[in-house]
Design a protein around this motif. Structure first.
Motif: not given
Length: 428
Positions: A189-193, A197-199, A372-374
């Motif tokens: 969910a954090g990744q979607y937000s 924009l990070y890219l 997130g991976a952790c």
């Protein structure tokens, strides 16, 4: 503002999703499908009418915007047990297909005809969806499992929105599944937000490259959630499919976290498509182990956990970006010294290049993705303890008395039959 909206909406979804699912187990799926779709789409026209009303309504709509719990319970009603994983994959794949097509269509129409047409078209499609449910979607819950009328009493224990929290603690299998979903979906969910924009800002993707990335990721996700998911469920089983999906998610997030070149993002995106098999596999496991009259409430629990993550994930990622001094703001368009039109493209590219170099020199370009991976690694360890075959005991203590007083055969168990707790199982 986005964090506040998603936080309120996620908390309300967390509390209401099990309740909506439980009520759909009693009163039927179609009416609640209509209700959840309506409130999911209700804020759309307010985007042009009043932005503040839009913010308010989209926050409050979290109470009813829990379509997935009703949809997955509907699928469980109309499919056999061995068909459900494929059916859940199709549901998730059509959702991915909408994410592929709708942003591109909306961006094109907004650029050519203006934003007003986009809002009007989205509102018209939402109304068409509601009419389709009214006219073409039949009720899936068998007549014998529903009360004779909507006036049939529902006890407070059935309607208590906090009852799902008690059920999670009472049944260790439900607890393990909910912890797995929470730890794996929180970083998603954090990744979607923030990811797109990070890219653009950190990885130097153009708008066209981001659109192409979304399209490729969506197409690969559709393939993974239909063909690949079906093959895996038949060959390695439900639980091992979940573990494999979590493994792909760990690899994807670690690659995002350490990746410093655009090609790494593309490669990690292909792995991300494979990780999309996790949620349909979890829903299939929950559906297969729950009784027929409990499909709504167990799917509501999973949807509620996801709703909570939708509120917490963006705030968590934003906080981690903040403490590592990574500012994900749109790069301003440089202006000429005279204050007129923007400067030439060389200066703008130089500004973007300088921004990328600042973060490529760091050891971890994307700290939240590594966190997130952790988190997903912990979810994988918890998922190891989920048994392949069990029965979920999420029924309130007064359920059988309520059912007995109205003559509805909800429970196939004998009244005095007890279920063996998971932690006393010799296999575990």
């Amino acid at each position: 503002m986005n964090g506040l909206i998603q936080g309120v909406k996620g908390l309300l979804s967390f509390l209401s999703a099990p309740l909506i699912g439980a009520l759909s187990d009693v009163w039927g799926r179609k009416s609640f499908l209509l209700l959840t779709v309506f409130f999911t789409c209700a804020p759309i026209p307010l985007m042009k009418i009043s932005p503040w009303w839009y913010f308010a309504v989209i926050s409050v709509s979290g109470v009813f915007a829990v379509t997935f719990s009703v949809v997955f319970a509907y699928v469980a009603d109309i499919t056999q047990e061995h068909e459900r994983s494929m059916a859940y994959g199709l549901v998730s794949a059509t959702f991915a297909a909408s994410l592929v097509t709708s942003p591109a269509i909306g961006a094109y129409l907004g650029r050519v005809y203006g934003d007003s047409l986009v809002v009007v078209l989205a509102t018209a499609i939402a109304l068409l969806d509601i009419c389709f449910i009214l006219v073409a979607v039949p009720e899936s819950l068998p007549e014998k499992m529903r009360p004779a009328s909507w006036g049939a009493p529902i006890s407070w224990e059935q309607a208590d929105p906090f009852a799902s929290l008690k059920k999670v603690g009472q049944d260790s299998v439900v607890l393990l599944i909910c912890i797995t979903v929470f730890l794996s979906y929180l970083p998603e969910a954090g990744q979607y937000s923030s990811f797109f924009l990070y890219l653009r800002q950190i990885m130097g993707f153009s708008s066209e490259s981001v659109a192409a990335f979304i399209a490729v990721l969506g197409i690969l996700s559709i393939i993974a959630q239909t063909i690949v998911l079906s093959l895996l469920m038949r060959s390695i089983g439900n639980k091992n499919t979940i573990l494999l999906g979590l493994g792909f998610q760990i690899l994807q997030l670690a690659w995002y976290g350490f990746g410093s070149e655009p090609w790494m993002m593309w490669a990690a995106g292909a792995v991300a498509a494979m990780s999309s098999i996790t949620f349909p596999a979890v829903s299939a496991l929950v559906s297969r182990t729950a009784d027929a009259d409990q499909q709504g409430v167990v799917q509501g629990m999973i949807t509620g956990i996801r709703g909570l993550c939708n509120g917490l994930g963006p705030a968590l990622y934003g906080f981690i970006f903040y403490i590592f001094h990574v500012e994900l703001n749109e790069l301003p368009m440089p202006e000429s010294p005279s204050g007129g039109s923007p400067v030439n493209m060389c200066e703008r590219v130089a500004t973007t290049w300088w921004c990328r170099c600042c973060f490529q020199n760091s050891i971890i370009p994307g700290p939240p993705f590594l966190f997130g991976a952790c988190s997903v690694l912990l979810a994988l360890l918890v998922a190891l303890f989920i048994p392949e075959h069990t029965n979920l005991n999420v029924r309130p203590s007064s359920w059988k008395k309520h059912c007995g007083s109205h003559g509805h055969p909800h429970s196939p168990q004998a009244p005095g039959e007890a279920k063996e707790p998971l932690l006393q199982d010799t296999n575990v």
